[in-house]
Structure formats: C-alpha cells, structure tokens
Write an enzyme that holds these catalytic residues in place. Structure first.
Site, PDB file in Angstrom:
ATOM      1  N   SER A  67      -3.955  -1.422  -5.297  1.00 43.97           N
ATOM      2  CA  SER A  67      -5.309  -1.131  -5.734  1.00 43.97           C
ATOM      3  C   SER A  67      -6.297  -2.091  -5.068  1.00 43.97           C
ATOM      4  O   SER A  67      -6.048  -3.281  -4.975  1.00 43.97           O
ATOM      5  CB  SER A  67      -5.424  -1.279  -7.247  1.00 43.97           C
ATOM      6  OG  SER A  67      -4.155  -1.298  -7.843  1.00 43.97           O
TER       7      SER A  67
ATOM      8  N   HIS B 158      -6.637   9.652  -6.974  1.00 40.55           N
ATOM      9  CA  HIS B 158      -5.770   8.700  -6.278  1.00 40.55           C
ATOM     10  C   HIS B 158      -5.708   9.113  -4.825  1.00 40.55           C
ATOM     11  O   HIS B 158      -5.386  10.248  -4.518  1.00 40.55           O
ATOM     12  CB  HIS B 158      -4.368   8.752  -6.894  1.00 40.55           C
ATOM     13  CG  HIS B 158      -3.824   7.424  -7.216  1.00 40.55           C
ATOM     14  ND1 HIS B 158      -2.899   6.795  -6.422  1.00 40.55           N
ATOM     15  CD2 HIS B 158      -4.085   6.582  -8.240  1.00 40.55           C
ATOM     16  CE1 HIS B 158      -2.607   5.624  -6.950  1.00 40.55           C
ATOM     17  NE2 HIS B 158      -3.315   5.468  -8.058  1.00 40.55           N
TER      18      HIS B 158
ATOM     19  N   HIS C 247       4.510   6.260  -8.622  1.00 47.38           N
ATOM     20  CA  HIS C 247       5.085   5.458  -9.703  1.00 47.38           C
ATOM     21  C   HIS C 247       6.125   6.262 -10.466  1.00 47.38           C
ATOM     22  O   HIS C 247       6.004   7.474 -10.610  1.00 47.38           O
ATOM     23  CB  HIS C 247       3.996   5.020 -10.683  1.00 47.38           C
ATOM     24  CG  HIS C 247       2.908   4.211 -10.058  1.00 47.38           C
ATOM     25  ND1 HIS C 247       1.786   4.786  -9.508  1.00 47.38           N
ATOM     26  CD2 HIS C 247       2.769   2.871  -9.899  1.00 47.38           C
ATOM     27  CE1 HIS C 247       1.002   3.839  -9.035  1.00 47.38           C
ATOM     28  NE2 HIS C 247       1.567   2.664  -9.258  1.00 47.38           N
TER      29      HIS C 247
ATOM     30  N   TYR D 187       6.405   6.171 -13.609  1.00 50.52           N
ATOM     31  CA  TYR D 187       5.781   6.719 -14.823  1.00 50.52           C
ATOM     32  C   TYR D 187       5.046   8.029 -14.579  1.00 50.52           C
ATOM     33  O   TYR D 187       4.711   8.746 -15.515  1.00 50.52           O
ATOM     34  CB  TYR D 187       4.854   5.684 -15.495  1.00 50.52           C
ATOM     35  CG  TYR D 187       3.669   5.230 -14.670  1.00 50.52           C
ATOM     36  CD1 TYR D 187       2.574   6.066 -14.456  1.00 50.52           C
ATOM     37  CD2 TYR D 187       3.630   3.956 -14.128  1.00 50.52           C
ATOM     38  CE1 TYR D 187       1.494   5.649 -13.707  1.00 50.52           C
ATOM     39  CE2 TYR D 187       2.552   3.523 -13.379  1.00 50.52           C
ATOM     40  CZ  TYR D 187       1.483   4.380 -13.167  1.00 50.52           C
ATOM     41  OH  TYR D 187       0.428   3.965 -12.420  1.00 50.52           O
ATOM     42  N   GLU D 188       4.787   8.367 -13.309  1.00 50.14           N
ATOM     43  CA  GLU D 188       4.142   9.643 -13.028  1.00 50.14           C
ATOM     44  C   GLU D 188       5.148  10.793 -13.097  1.00 50.14           C
ATOM     45  O   GLU D 188       4.767  11.957 -13.018  1.00 50.14           O
ATOM     46  CB  GLU D 188       3.522   9.624 -11.625  1.00 50.14           C
ATOM     47  CG  GLU D 188       2.332   8.709 -11.486  1.00 50.14           C
ATOM     48  CD  GLU D 188       1.849   8.640 -10.037  1.00 50.14           C
ATOM     49  OE1 GLU D 188       1.261   9.625  -9.566  1.00 50.14           O
ATOM     50  OE2 GLU D 188       2.083   7.610  -9.396  1.00 50.14           O
TER      51      GLU D 188
ATOM     52  N   ALA E 280      -1.175  -5.080  -7.660  1.00 55.65           N
ATOM     53  CA  ALA E 280      -1.735  -5.882  -8.727  1.00 55.65           C
ATOM     54  C   ALA E 280      -0.670  -6.051  -9.811  1.00 55.65           C
ATOM     55  O   ALA E 280       0.167  -5.182  -9.983  1.00 55.65           O
ATOM     56  CB  ALA E 280      -2.943  -5.160  -9.299  1.00 55.65           C
TER      57      ALA E 280
ATOM     58  N   MET F  53       4.269  -2.248 -12.490  1.00 56.39           N
ATOM     59  CA  MET F  53       4.991  -0.977 -12.638  1.00 56.39           C
ATOM     60  C   MET F  53       5.367  -0.348 -11.296  1.00 56.39           C
ATOM     61  O   MET F  53       5.552   0.868 -11.218  1.00 56.39           O
ATOM     62  CB  MET F  53       4.125   0.003 -13.441  1.00 56.39           C
ATOM     63  CG  MET F  53       3.777  -0.508 -14.820  1.00 56.39           C
ATOM     64  SD  MET F  53       2.530   0.485 -15.617  1.00 56.39           S
ATOM     65  CE  MET F  53       2.080  -0.579 -17.000  1.00 56.39           C
ATOM     66  N   SER F  54       5.480  -1.161 -10.287  1.00 55.42           N
ATOM     67  CA  SER F  54       5.790  -0.576  -8.970  1.00 55.42           C
ATOM     68  C   SER F  54       6.550  -1.556  -8.103  1.00 55.42           C
ATOM     69  O   SER F  54       7.138  -2.512  -8.595  1.00 55.42           O
ATOM     70  CB  SER F  54       4.472  -0.182  -8.285  1.00 55.42           C
ATOM     71  OG  SER F  54       3.680  -1.319  -8.061  1.00 55.42           O
TER      72      SER F  54
ATOM     73  N   ASN G 270      -4.817  -9.639 -14.533  1.00 59.63           N
ATOM     74  CA  ASN G 270      -5.022  -9.950 -15.950  1.00 59.63           C
ATOM     75  C   ASN G 270      -3.902 -10.856 -16.427  1.00 59.63           C
ATOM     76  O   ASN G 270      -2.893 -11.017 -15.739  1.00 59.63           O
ATOM     77  CB  ASN G 270      -5.051  -8.670 -16.790  1.00 59.63           C
ATOM     78  CG  ASN G 270      -3.725  -7.936 -16.739  1.00 59.63           C
ATOM     79  OD1 ASN G 270      -3.388  -7.306 -15.735  1.00 59.63           O
ATOM     80  ND2 ASN G 270      -2.957  -8.030 -17.797  1.00 59.63           N
TER      81      ASN G 270
ATOM     82  N   HIS H  46     -13.228  -7.119 -18.909  1.00 60.49           N
ATOM     83  CA  HIS H  46     -12.951  -6.164 -17.834  1.00 60.49           C
ATOM     84  C   HIS H  46     -13.873  -6.345 -16.631  1.00 60.49           C
ATOM     85  O   HIS H  46     -13.442  -6.246 -15.490  1.00 60.49           O
ATOM     86  CB  HIS H  46     -13.033  -4.739 -18.370  1.00 60.49           C
ATOM     87  CG  HIS H  46     -12.419  -3.743 -17.442  1.00 60.49           C
ATOM     88  ND1 HIS H  46     -11.073  -3.761 -17.108  1.00 60.49           N
ATOM     89  CD2 HIS H  46     -12.958  -2.717 -16.720  1.00 60.49           C
ATOM     90  CE1 HIS H  46     -10.820  -2.796 -16.248  1.00 60.49           C
ATOM     91  NE2 HIS H  46     -11.951  -2.145 -16.007  1.00 60.49           N
TER      92      HIS H  46
END
Ligand SMILES: *[C@@H]1O[C@H](CO)[C@@H](O)[C@H](O)[C@H]1NC(C)=O
Ligand SMILES: *[C@@H]1O[C@H](CO)[C@@H](O)[C@H](O)[C@H]1NC(C)=O
Length: 318
Positions: free
Chosen positions: A61, A92, A114, A116-117, A144, A247-248, A271, A285
């Site tokens: 990202s 995306h 990902h 999760y997709e 990230a 997550m990747s 974060n 944020h």
C-alpha cells in the site's frame, strides 16, 4: 458379534474427524495451476514485451508510485494476462508494470492477492513463479504491518529478518500438494529466506539516507485475517517472538525461496497493535495516513537504491 465399547466409538470418531480434516485441507490446497499454465503465461508475457526483468517488486500500500518512477514502462492489466488472478477488491489496482530503474530491468506488481479475499495460496503466489520463469533473480516485497514489538513506532520501516508462517502451521501452505521439481525441492530450507547480504545493503542505504533511527530489523508474522488481532492474540504473538503482524507476504516469499529467488522484504509499521486491556490504543487515523505518506517517500528512495545495488551485487557475486 463384535461389541464396541465407548472407547472404540471415541477412537473411530477421532479417526473420522482426522480424515475429514485431512481431506478438507488437501482439497483446499491442491494446486490450481499446472506447469503448462505457468509456461503459457510466461510465454505470453515474453511475446508481448521486450523487457527481461531481473528484479520483481511486489508493491504494498502506498508504494504503487514506485512503478511510476520507472523508465520505458509497459503496463498490463491483470485481467488481460492469461491465467493471472484478478483482484476482486474494488478500487484495488491490478497492474503488472515492466520498466527500468537506473538501468535495472524490473517488473512491479501493483496490487496483490490475499488469502482473506478467498484466493487459494496457489493463486496468491502464481505471479512469483511467472517471475522465476521470466528470468527474475531477486524478489523485493514491501507491505504495511502492525507493530507488535513495544519499541516500534508508527512510521518505522522494518527490514524483514525472518517470518512466522501461522497459516502454514494450520495447513494453509502454498507448497502443499504434489511438488514440482522443476521449481524446487520437496523440503525447501527456510532458515535463510531473507537474504543476509541484501539486508546488510538495505541497512547501509538506510544510514546513507540518514534514516537509521527509524529503520529496524524484525520478525514478521502472517495471519490470515481479515479481522485484526484480539489483545490475547497480540500478546501471544509477542511471546512467540513476532515484531510485526500482517496478512500477506509470507506465501510469496515461501514460493520465491522454493524456486531459488533471492528475497528482501520491507514492511512499513502503520499502526501499533494493542497489547493492553486497560490502555485502549486509539489510533489517530489522520496521523497514520500522514506518516504513511511521509515515509512512503523514504521507502521509495530506499527501494530504488536497493534495486540498483542488488543488481550490482548479483553481478559481483556471479
Ligand atoms: C508466442 O509467439 C510465438 C511466435 O510468434 C507463437 O508461436 C506462440 O503461440 C506465442 N505464445 C503465446 C502464449 O502467445
Ligand atoms: C499490506 O498489508 C496491509 C495490512 O496487513 C493490508 O491491509 C494491505 O492490503 C496490504 N497491501 C496491499 C497492497 O495489498
């Protein structure tokens, strides 16, 4: 007549569950692509472009800009490349960009896939084997992640020293299924997944750029997501020795190492993961976005320099 005791029933039940789990795991994992699929995609790309990349970059990202800085660009949309996975997430980016950075031929993935997709890990890692077949020698992954290590600050750049493949522990592993020796061996070594030489080079560049105070080395842990970690999970990750969580990245790195690519990974800490019930870490944020934007520039400079040096390095060592 055979009499089954309750003990027997438990035993049979247990076997039944085991078989079910095994069948379930392997069916979810069986590779979706044959060697011919990889070959076709590679041949198609080599037919369409005269670029012959040596370095592949998976852009995280905010790093899509990196590809914009390349010279002699040629861009392919994922949907136009045969067999290529297509991002389902709206907005995306999904582009494969060929170009040169300071004379080094590169290929950039803008947008990646990902677990999760809903993609199988075979699809997630499909592009890595295409890069290998195209002649790429080095894979640079950027992404990230959330900081677990209490010393880490938002905006730190973590050079990935090692990783923990949590989904892999549970059987979600890109190399499950029959092994194709044309890519690599059945039981690949992962103790040197992230090139020590390239990590050294990255640290040196960091100090040349005057950003040593926010460049770290650490262990990245992959979770499947899509939810963020609970506090108990975050504490567990800290105890396990993780410095950051995302997550990747890990499946791509595993497949790259399997087929003999050199790997370097950079992760921007966007974060801090909450480790404390009493202190609710309310992430600001706007601040995160601001720091992300600011650091993206440094990260870009770091990556650009790294690309040209890793090519020099590979020439020197061959
Ligand atoms: C690539 O080009 C060659 C020669 O023109 C052609 O025979 C072949 O079918 C092409 N392959 C693909 C996958 O487009
Ligand atoms: C990088 O990781 C973050 C956090 O794990 C994720 O939200 C983001 O989608 C990833 N970047 C890309 C380009 O996929």
């Amino acid at each position: 007549m055979i009499r089954y005791s309750q003990h027997h029933f438990k035993y049979i039940q247990c076997i039944y569950v085991c078989v079910f789990v095994c069948v379930h795991l392997t069916s979810g994992n069986s590779c979706c692509c044959s060697f011919e699929d990889y070959k076709l995609t590679t041949e198609w790309l080599l037919n369409q472009t005269s670029h012959r990349p040596k370095v592949a970059v998976i852009c995280g990202s905010g790093l899509g800009l990196l590809a914009d800085g390349a010279a002699n660009k040629q861009i392919f949309r994922y949907q136009d490349i045969p067999n290529f996975p297509v991002s389902t997430v709206q907005g995306h980016e999904g582009c494969l960009v060929f170009g040169t950075i300071e004379d080094t031929p590169c290929v950039f993935m803008q947008g990646h896939f990902h677990l999760y997709e809903g993609y199988s890990l075979c699809k997630v890692t499909f592009p890595v084997r295409i890069f290998k077949l195209m002649g790429v020698e080095t894979l640079l992954v950027t992404n990230a992640s959330g900081g677990i290590c209490p010393d880490f600050k938002v905006g730190d750049i973590m050079i990935i020293k090692d990783h923990i493949n949590l989904p892999g522990f549970a059987g979600q592993h890109p190399l499950c299924g029959p092994n194709d020796e044309r890519f690599g061996i059945r039981f690949p070594c992962m103790s040197d997944a992230y090139s020590k030489d390239l990590r050294r080079v990255a640290l040196d560049i960091g100090s040349e750029l005057g950003c040593s105070d926010f460049i770290r080395e650490g262990v990245y842990c992959m979770v499947s997501g899509p939810n963020f970690e609970t506090i108990a999970e975050a504490r567990m990750l800290l105890i396990l020795g993780c410095d950051s969580v995302g997550m990747s990245t890990v499946p791509e790195v595993t497949v790259a190492k399997h087929c003999g690519l050199r790997v370097i990974g950079l992760s921007l800490i966007t974060n801090k993961v909450s480790l404390d019930y009493s202190r609710e870490e309310k992430v600001n944020h706007d601040e995160v976005l601001e720091i992300g934007k600011m650091r993206a520039e440094v990260l870009q400079k770091l990556v650009t320099t790294l690309i040209s040096r890793c090519q020099q390095q590979s020439i020197n060592t061959h």
